[in-house]
Design a protein around this motif. Structure first.
Motif, PDB file in Angstrom:
ATOM      1  N   GLN A   1     -73.492  -7.754  -3.759  1.00 29.54           N
ATOM      2  CA  GLN A   1     -72.175  -7.141  -3.613  1.00 29.54           C
ATOM      3  C   GLN A   1     -71.077  -8.137  -3.941  1.00 29.54           C
ATOM      4  OE1 GLN A   1     -72.001  -5.605   0.358  1.00 29.54           O
ATOM      5  NE2 GLN A   1     -73.276  -3.827  -0.127  1.00 29.54           N
ATOM      6  N   TYR A   2     -71.409  -9.411  -3.943  1.00 28.20           N
ATOM      7  CA  TYR A   2     -70.444 -10.461  -4.247  1.00 28.20           C
ATOM      8  C   TYR A   2     -70.533 -10.801  -5.731  1.00 28.20           C
ATOM      9  CZ  TYR A   2     -69.943 -10.733   0.736  1.00 28.20           C
ATOM     10  OH  TYR A   2     -69.700 -10.411   2.045  1.00 28.20           O
ATOM     11  N   LYS A   3     -69.458 -10.549  -6.438  1.00 28.45           N
ATOM     12  CA  LYS A   3     -69.440 -10.636  -7.896  1.00 28.45           C
ATOM     13  C   LYS A   3     -69.864 -12.011  -8.417  1.00 28.45           C
ATOM     14  CE  LYS A   3     -66.397  -9.556 -11.755  1.00 28.45           C
ATOM     15  NZ  LYS A   3     -65.046  -9.164 -12.136  1.00 28.45           N
ATOM     16  N   GLY A   4     -69.437 -13.066  -7.771  1.00 24.94           N
ATOM     17  CA  GLY A   4     -69.774 -14.410  -8.224  1.00 24.94           C
ATOM     18  C   GLY A   4     -71.256 -14.695  -8.164  1.00 24.94           C
ATOM     19  N   ILE A   5     -71.946 -14.110  -7.202  1.00 26.35           N
ATOM     20  CA  ILE A   5     -73.392 -14.292  -7.075  1.00 26.35           C
ATOM     21  C   ILE A   5     -74.108 -13.381  -8.074  1.00 26.35           C
ATOM     22  CG2 ILE A   5     -75.377 -14.140  -5.532  1.00 26.35           C
ATOM     23  CD1 ILE A   5     -73.316 -16.326  -4.761  1.00 26.35           C
ATOM     24  N   ALA A   6     -73.692 -12.121  -8.142  1.00 27.87           N
ATOM     25  CA  ALA A   6     -74.353 -11.151  -9.016  1.00 27.87           C
ATOM     26  C   ALA A   6     -74.253 -11.552 -10.489  1.00 27.87           C
ATOM     27  CB  ALA A   6     -73.756  -9.768  -8.808  1.00 27.87           C
ATOM     28  N   THR A   7     -73.129 -12.127 -10.893  1.00 26.67           N
ATOM     29  CA  THR A   7     -72.944 -12.476 -12.300  1.00 26.67           C
ATOM     30  C   THR A   7     -73.202 -13.946 -12.583  1.00 26.67           C
ATOM     31  OG1 THR A   7     -70.593 -12.841 -11.915  1.00 26.67           O
ATOM     32  CG2 THR A   7     -71.260 -10.654 -12.702  1.00 26.67           C
ATOM     33  N   HIS A   8     -73.474 -14.721 -11.542  1.00 29.71           N
ATOM     34  CA  HIS A   8     -73.795 -16.150 -11.669  1.00 29.71           C
ATOM     35  C   HIS A   8     -72.720 -16.889 -12.449  1.00 29.71           C
ATOM     36  CE1 HIS A   8     -75.795 -19.884 -12.058  1.00 29.71           C
ATOM     37  NE2 HIS A   8     -77.031 -19.446 -12.054  1.00 29.71           N
TER      38      HIS A   8
END
Length: 149
Positions: free
Chosen positions: A120-127
């Protein structure tokens, strides 16, 4: 420069089908709370990541739930000798088929739920972070937020 790891390998970035990727290996407790993390390059086998997480878990766990990729006979034997019940479905090419408690295997949704929360956290999902240390810090930050909720 021989013998040194490349920047990509050191930063846990590996080439896989979709491009450059990093695998997040995680463990969680029965309440979906994360208990440990390890990063590997995208092309690395799942066993490499779980090998890093298992030593500290062995003293704390009674049951290990994992997917088929973790079905290695040496690992299963080691876990059973340590008194841990193994709930890992056997691979299709296994000669000795092991019985799996399907009700307990259903509890694997706990780790899947944790990864859903993590994504749900964009920075983690998109690396977004290209450095492994920065990416891991982001994962720990999100895990802390999950623990607090």
């Amino acid at each position: 420069m021989q013998g040194q790891k490349s920047d990509r390998t050191r930063e846990r970035i590996g080439r896989f089908k979709g491009g450059l990727t990093t695998n997040i290996h995680a463990s969680c407790d029965a309440l979906e709370n994360p208990t440990g993390f390890h990063l590997t390059p995208g092309q690395a086998h799942d066993l490499a990541g779980s090998d890093a997480l298992l030593p500290e878990l062995l003293e704390k766990i009674q049951v290990l739930l994992a997917e088929k990729a973790h079905d290695a006979q040496e690992r299963v034997d080691h876990l059973e000798q340590s008194g841990v019940q193994v709930v890992i479905p056997p691979k299709s090419n296994r000669k000795e088929v092991r019985k799996v408690d399907s009700e307990k295997y259903g509890w694997r949704h706990l780790i899947e739920n944790f990864f859903a929360k993590l994504k749900q956290y964009k920075g983690i999902a998109t690396h977004y972070d290209k450095r492994a240390c920065a990416f891991l810090v982001g994962i720990h930050l999100v895990a802390a937020m999950i623990w607090l909720n």
